[in-house]
Design a protein around this motif. Sequence first.
Motif, PDB file in Angstrom:
ATOM      1  N   TYR A 117       0.761  -1.209   0.028  1.00 45.82           N
ATOM      2  CA  TYR A 117       0.006   0.113  -0.107  1.00 45.82           C
ATOM      3  C   TYR A 117       0.923   1.203   0.124  1.00 45.82           C
ATOM      4  CZ  TYR A 117      -4.105  -2.526   0.646  1.00 45.82           C
ATOM      5  OH  TYR A 117      -5.131  -3.562   0.319  1.00 45.82           O
ATOM      6  N   PRO A 118       0.339   2.224  -0.450  1.00 42.17           N
ATOM      7  CA  PRO A 118       1.214   3.588  -0.591  1.00 42.17           C
ATOM      8  C   PRO A 118       1.742   3.923   0.959  1.00 42.17           C
ATOM      9  CG  PRO A 118      -0.815   3.860  -1.737  1.00 42.17           C
ATOM     10  CD  PRO A 118      -0.890   2.467  -0.821  1.00 42.17           C
ATOM     11  N   GLN A 119       3.016   4.282   0.851  1.00 44.41           N
ATOM     12  CA  GLN A 119       3.707   4.830   1.967  1.00 44.41           C
ATOM     13  C   GLN A 119       3.844   3.859   3.193  1.00 44.41           C
ATOM     14  OE1 GLN A 119       4.477   8.252   2.387  1.00 44.41           O
ATOM     15  NE2 GLN A 119       4.238   8.155   0.204  1.00 44.41           N
ATOM     16  N   VAL A 120       3.884   2.849   2.877  1.00 45.08           N
ATOM     17  CA  VAL A 120       4.319   1.603   3.901  1.00 45.08           C
ATOM     18  C   VAL A 120       5.695   1.665   4.046  1.00 45.08           C
ATOM     19  CG1 VAL A 120       4.388  -0.919   4.123  1.00 45.08           C
ATOM     20  CG2 VAL A 120       2.376   0.049   3.229  1.00 45.08           C
ATOM     21  N   VAL A 121       6.490   1.550   3.140  1.00 45.41           N
ATOM     22  CA  VAL A 121       8.023   1.641   3.444  1.00 45.41           C
ATOM     23  C   VAL A 121       8.278   2.976   4.319  1.00 45.41           C
ATOM     24  CG1 VAL A 121      10.439   1.667   2.776  1.00 45.41           C
ATOM     25  CG2 VAL A 121       8.542   0.182   1.565  1.00 45.41           C
ATOM     26  N   GLU A 122       7.776   4.147   3.742  1.00 48.83           N
ATOM     27  CA  GLU A 122       8.325   5.278   4.510  1.00 48.83           C
ATOM     28  C   GLU A 122       7.620   5.419   5.923  1.00 48.83           C
ATOM     29  OE1 GLU A 122       7.905   6.218   0.023  1.00 48.83           O
ATOM     30  OE2 GLU A 122       6.647   4.789   1.598  1.00 48.83           O
ATOM     31  N   THR A 123       6.613   4.720   6.046  1.00 49.09           N
ATOM     32  CA  THR A 123       5.790   4.989   7.581  1.00 49.09           C
ATOM     33  C   THR A 123       6.601   4.097   8.442  1.00 49.09           C
ATOM     34  OG1 THR A 123       3.755   5.820   6.223  1.00 49.09           O
ATOM     35  CG2 THR A 123       3.696   4.760   8.397  1.00 49.09           C
ATOM     36  N   LEU A 124       6.867   2.714   8.034  1.00 54.23           N
ATOM     37  CA  LEU A 124       7.623   1.757   8.732  1.00 54.23           C
ATOM     38  C   LEU A 124       9.039   2.540   9.103  1.00 54.23           C
ATOM     39  CD1 LEU A 124       6.528  -1.417   6.991  1.00 54.23           C
ATOM     40  CD2 LEU A 124       5.568  -0.787   9.181  1.00 54.23           C
ATOM     41  N   THR A 125       9.537   2.995   8.234  1.00 56.12           N
ATOM     42  CA  THR A 125      10.924   3.540   8.497  1.00 56.12           C
ATOM     43  C   THR A 125      10.657   4.564   9.666  1.00 56.12           C
ATOM     44  OG1 THR A 125      11.765   2.994   6.270  1.00 56.12           O
ATOM     45  CG2 THR A 125      12.937   4.704   7.369  1.00 56.12           C
ATOM     46  N   ALA A 126       9.932   5.614   9.352  1.00 54.12           N
ATOM     47  CA  ALA A 126       9.886   6.574  10.321  1.00 54.12           C
ATOM     48  C   ALA A 126       9.355   6.107  11.813  1.00 54.12           C
ATOM     49  CB  ALA A 126       8.648   7.383   9.763  1.00 54.12           C
ATOM     50  N   LEU A 127       8.528   5.213  12.021  1.00 50.09           N
ATOM     51  CA  LEU A 127       8.339   4.502  13.317  1.00 50.09           C
ATOM     52  C   LEU A 127       9.499   3.725  13.868  1.00 50.09           C
ATOM     53  CD1 LEU A 127       4.615   3.088  12.217  1.00 50.09           C
ATOM     54  CD2 LEU A 127       5.044   4.959  13.728  1.00 50.09           C
ATOM     55  N   LYS A 128      10.272   3.094  12.950  1.00 52.91           N
ATOM     56  CA  LYS A 128      11.173   2.411  13.455  1.00 52.91           C
ATOM     57  C   LYS A 128      12.369   3.352  14.100  1.00 52.91           C
ATOM     58  CE  LYS A 128      14.791  -1.307  12.514  1.00 52.91           C
ATOM     59  NZ  LYS A 128      14.416  -2.243  13.564  1.00 52.91           N
ATOM     60  N   GLU A 129      12.712   4.645  13.228  1.00 60.55           N
ATOM     61  CA  GLU A 129      13.499   5.355  13.634  1.00 60.55           C
ATOM     62  C   GLU A 129      12.989   5.994  15.011  1.00 60.55           C
ATOM     63  OE1 GLU A 129      13.379   8.297  10.253  1.00 60.55           O
ATOM     64  OE2 GLU A 129      14.980   7.044   9.150  1.00 60.55           O
ATOM     65  N   ARG A 130      11.721   6.062  15.388  1.00 58.84           N
ATOM     66  CA  ARG A 130      11.349   6.862  16.600  1.00 58.84           C
ATOM     67  C   ARG A 130      11.238   5.712  17.708  1.00 58.84           C
ATOM     68  NH1 ARG A 130       9.068   9.404  12.720  1.00 58.84           N
ATOM     69  NH2 ARG A 130       7.930  11.449  13.029  1.00 58.84           N
ATOM     70  N   GLY A 131      11.946   4.518  17.535  1.00 55.74           N
ATOM     71  CA  GLY A 131      12.393   3.631  18.508  1.00 55.74           C
ATOM     72  C   GLY A 131      11.408   2.383  18.674  1.00 55.74           C
ATOM     73  N   VAL A 132      10.292   2.344  17.693  1.00 50.46           N
ATOM     74  CA  VAL A 132       9.195   1.599  18.085  1.00 50.46           C
ATOM     75  C   VAL A 132       9.588   0.134  17.454  1.00 50.46           C
ATOM     76  CG1 VAL A 132       6.814   0.973  17.756  1.00 50.46           C
ATOM     77  CG2 VAL A 132       7.548   3.480  17.672  1.00 50.46           C
ATOM     78  N   LYS A 133       9.488  -0.858  18.139  1.00 49.82           N
ATOM     79  CA  LYS A 133       9.451  -2.168  17.679  1.00 49.82           C
ATOM     80  C   LYS A 133       8.563  -2.706  16.726  1.00 49.82           C
ATOM     81  CE  LYS A 133      12.218  -3.607  21.903  1.00 49.82           C
ATOM     82  NZ  LYS A 133      11.894  -4.618  22.974  1.00 49.82           N
TER      83      LYS A 133
END
Length: 241
Positions: free
Chosen positions: A112-128
Amino acid sequence: MNNEVHGMEQNVVHAKLNKPEAIVFDMDGTLFQTESLLLPAYHKMFDILREEGLYVGPTPPEERILGCLGMLLADIWKNVMPEADEAVHRRADELLLQLEIEGLEAGGTLLYPQVVETLTALKERGVKLFVASNGLKDYIHSIVVVHELKELFEGLYSAGGQGTATKTELLRILLDNHGISSAWMVGDRSSDVQAGKGNGQTVIGCAYAGFGRQDELKGSDVIITSFAELVDLYDNAAFSE
């Protein structure tokens, strides 16, 4: 469905969320545009079943299998071809997995649109980040590898890999294995809502796939209509006291 979704959004969008230690994602209809892979494989599978003398008659309508997404494979075949026996259902398991992996490797499937970008942003915030899916282990692994998501996830959990009968049980194993007490379960089906609530966790319902019934996401804490909304939800959530 849109009116229903918007109405539900109004009811739940102000729910007070806490920042989670982990976010757990369903795969089909949440991260992965399943129909981009499933439908060509579905038609090829029935061609082979007919060639092998295991199935007679036209291929069941696509809507029948799309309506079953999120179920365990054994339950899918009971809905798609209830007249076929167990041996045909097991052959269908083998063929569909083989054809889907071939389709993934051939390219052309979609997240789906923005999946990679969104997952990357969440991981960068320290979320597992984790995947919990009712799909087969090799299927889930292939999607993650082909779409280069492997480095983003702490773990991939599947009903096929864990031998679980429900998504609730699968999520419980995941949370226990990683010592996680607070998580968001993100998915598009009632099984995702049940899994999150059955484990005392927050549920984010995804209303953009369009496979489920209107009441599929009833009980979600928040309903989103695009995957990218997750970053704002996380940023605006409160730190747990």
